[in-house]
Motif scaffolding. Sequence first.
Motif, PDB file in Angstrom:
ATOM      1  N   LYS A 172      -7.806  -0.472  11.901  1.00  0.00           N
ATOM      2  CA  LYS A 172      -8.446   0.178  13.238  1.00  0.00           C
ATOM      3  C   LYS A 172      -8.415  -0.977  14.271  1.00  0.00           C
ATOM      4  O   LYS A 172      -8.555  -0.499  15.245  1.00  0.00           O
ATOM      5  CB  LYS A 172      -9.876   0.463  12.679  1.00  0.00           C
ATOM      6  N   GLN A 173      -8.211  -2.229  14.098  1.00  0.00           N
ATOM      7  CA  GLN A 173      -7.957  -3.210  15.002  1.00  0.00           C
ATOM      8  C   GLN A 173      -6.501  -3.164  15.603  1.00  0.00           C
ATOM      9  O   GLN A 173      -6.290  -3.890  16.643  1.00  0.00           O
ATOM     10  CB  GLN A 173      -8.080  -4.674  14.193  1.00  0.00           C
ATOM     11  N   GLY A 174      -5.766  -2.179  15.140  1.00  0.00           N
ATOM     12  CA  GLY A 174      -4.317  -1.903  15.754  1.00  0.00           C
ATOM     13  C   GLY A 174      -3.289  -2.616  14.936  1.00  0.00           C
ATOM     14  O   GLY A 174      -2.067  -2.558  15.554  1.00  0.00           O
ATOM     15  N   PHE A 175      -3.321  -3.436  13.828  1.00  0.00           N
ATOM     16  CA  PHE A 175      -2.443  -3.856  13.083  1.00  0.00           C
ATOM     17  C   PHE A 175      -1.651  -2.759  12.177  1.00  0.00           C
ATOM     18  O   PHE A 175      -2.509  -2.083  11.808  1.00  0.00           O
ATOM     19  CB  PHE A 175      -3.000  -5.154  12.092  1.00  0.00           C
ATOM     20  N   THR A 176      -0.599  -2.931  12.059  1.00  0.00           N
ATOM     21  CA  THR A 176       0.463  -2.445  10.922  1.00  0.00           C
ATOM     22  C   THR A 176       0.411  -3.269   9.905  1.00  0.00           C
ATOM     23  O   THR A 176       0.870  -4.098   9.576  1.00  0.00           O
ATOM     24  CB  THR A 176       1.754  -2.185  11.601  1.00  0.00           C
ATOM     25  N   VAL A 177      -0.542  -2.392   8.733  1.00  0.00           N
ATOM     26  CA  VAL A 177      -0.776  -3.182   7.391  1.00  0.00           C
ATOM     27  C   VAL A 177       0.395  -2.645   6.350  1.00  0.00           C
ATOM     28  O   VAL A 177       0.636  -1.763   6.165  1.00  0.00           O
ATOM     29  CB  VAL A 177      -1.914  -2.954   6.948  1.00  0.00           C
ATOM     30  N   LEU A 178       1.158  -3.850   5.928  1.00  0.00           N
ATOM     31  CA  LEU A 178       2.146  -3.693   4.821  1.00  0.00           C
ATOM     32  C   LEU A 178       1.324  -4.189   3.670  1.00  0.00           C
ATOM     33  O   LEU A 178       0.454  -5.309   3.797  1.00  0.00           O
ATOM     34  CB  LEU A 178       3.249  -4.503   4.983  1.00  0.00           C
ATOM     35  N   GLU A 179       1.527  -3.854   2.285  1.00  0.00           N
ATOM     36  CA  GLU A 179       1.051  -4.162   1.234  1.00  0.00           C
ATOM     37  C   GLU A 179       1.961  -4.487  -0.027  1.00  0.00           C
ATOM     38  O   GLU A 179       2.880  -4.198  -0.161  1.00  0.00           O
ATOM     39  CB  GLU A 179       0.055  -3.033   0.429  1.00  0.00           C
ATOM     40  N   ALA A 180       1.537  -5.553  -0.836  1.00  0.00           N
ATOM     41  CA  ALA A 180       2.014  -5.985  -1.821  1.00  0.00           C
ATOM     42  C   ALA A 180       1.059  -6.344  -3.157  1.00  0.00           C
ATOM     43  O   ALA A 180       0.084  -6.827  -2.762  1.00  0.00           O
ATOM     44  CB  ALA A 180       2.948  -7.095  -1.731  1.00  0.00           C
ATOM     45  N   ALA A 181       1.512  -5.666  -4.284  1.00  0.00           N
ATOM     46  CA  ALA A 181       0.453  -6.102  -5.619  1.00  0.00           C
ATOM     47  C   ALA A 181       0.645  -7.297  -6.260  1.00  0.00           C
ATOM     48  O   ALA A 181      -0.299  -7.715  -7.051  1.00  0.00           O
ATOM     49  CB  ALA A 181       0.632  -4.874  -6.510  1.00  0.00           C
ATOM     50  N   ASP A 182       1.655  -8.144  -5.893  1.00  0.00           N
ATOM     51  CA  ASP A 182       1.798  -9.538  -6.296  1.00  0.00           C
ATOM     52  C   ASP A 182       2.799 -10.276  -5.490  1.00  0.00           C
ATOM     53  O   ASP A 182       3.250  -9.828  -4.596  1.00  0.00           O
ATOM     54  CB  ASP A 182       2.229  -9.458  -7.936  1.00  0.00           C
ATOM     55  N   GLY A 183       2.822 -11.641  -6.056  1.00  0.00           N
ATOM     56  CA  GLY A 183       3.569 -12.626  -5.066  1.00  0.00           C
ATOM     57  C   GLY A 183       5.256 -12.144  -4.872  1.00  0.00           C
ATOM     58  O   GLY A 183       5.628 -12.234  -3.901  1.00  0.00           O
ATOM     59  N   ALA A 184       5.706 -11.755  -6.175  1.00  0.00           N
ATOM     60  CA  ALA A 184       7.170 -11.650  -6.105  1.00  0.00           C
ATOM     61  C   ALA A 184       7.376 -10.144  -4.952  1.00  0.00           C
ATOM     62  O   ALA A 184       8.376 -10.246  -4.371  1.00  0.00           O
ATOM     63  CB  ALA A 184       7.599 -11.040  -7.576  1.00  0.00           C
ATOM     64  N   GLU A 185       6.757  -9.120  -5.180  1.00  0.00           N
ATOM     65  CA  GLU A 185       6.506  -8.094  -4.446  1.00  0.00           C
ATOM     66  C   GLU A 185       6.307  -8.551  -2.748  1.00  0.00           C
ATOM     67  O   GLU A 185       6.997  -8.046  -1.928  1.00  0.00           O
ATOM     68  CB  GLU A 185       5.622  -6.982  -4.794  1.00  0.00           C
ATOM     69  N   GLY A 186       5.533  -9.545  -2.694  1.00  0.00           N
ATOM     70  CA  GLY A 186       5.157  -9.751  -1.402  1.00  0.00           C
ATOM     71  C   GLY A 186       6.342 -10.509  -0.623  1.00  0.00           C
ATOM     72  O   GLY A 186       6.548 -10.346   0.429  1.00  0.00           O
TER      73      GLY A 186
END
Length: 338
Positions: A30-44
């Motif tokens: 809602k603050q205007g950021f495009t949010v990407l997700e990762a469930a663990d460090g390797a995926e991150g």
Amino acid sequence: HSSATEARRKLLVVDDVQSSRMLIRGVLGKQGFTVLEAADGAEGVAVFERERPDVVLMDVQMPVMDGFEASRRIRELDRDEGTPIIMLTGAEDIQSIERAFEAGATDFITKPFSWPLLTQRIRYAIRSGQLMREVRHNRLREAAAQRIAQLGFWNWQPEADDFAWSAEVAEMLGCPLHSIATLEGFLKLVQNDDRERTRKAFQSAAASNLRVDLELRLSGCNGERVVRLIGERGVEGRDLHTFYGAIQNVTENRRTEALVDYLALHDELTGLANRRLFSQAIRQHLEKFRTEGSGCLLVAWIDLSRFHRHNDALGEAGGDALLAQVAQRLRMLAVDGL
């Protein structure tokens, strides 16, 4: 309200708790950021390499790969770009905070966190990262400009006779910097004809607020160099006791200028003086006679008749070689350099 700039910012959330990721995505989206997700460090790490986000929110404790190792891997991929990594830690976990900074984190925020505070920390981190990139790019541009211009820097404290030179100067002059740590040490590199002039220039500057502006010849391990040396006294505080300046290798420039001057006054094929240099020499002799009130000048004319026949017989290259031979014999008989 988020700006158009923030709307284009990508934020990577690395957290093994799905509800936490969803909450962060809902608030920061809602603050205007495009949010990407990762469930663990390797995926991150994989998402970071693929998407190159503007900022990373990294949880500490995760399966597969924890936040510390993930931060180290991201730093290796990021090199010197300075992408901000904000670690999410427990309120009392001081040891984790120290490890986070060692792993390459740029900031941390403790759980549970204030959303307005988190949002401001993210915006600050993005601005800080952008500033670091600009500083780095400026530094790279300046370094490239220095290499192209063959430029180095120096400062000199007259009272202690202490010279400090930038690293580029050692390569430029072909000598170790410790050998030119004093004015006398530097003067040993200066060729004899320029040495006293250089000494007086620095002594005069030290005794007043005069600017140092010299072009001189140096004899270093890399052979003769022509350099331009400029500098001036600092303007306030402790700087008043120090001169700051630059040194530039202008050897190739002077060689090019000398070649241009030579070609402007000499024939390119034979190397003999051309009409312009001949006219200059005549004028100089006549002026000398007018000044002295007497003198005699003899001018001879030599013509190679029907030279085109030699060109026809020998070809253009052969004709040029013959002209060069004639020029060589004339040079041996030349008077006053003509």
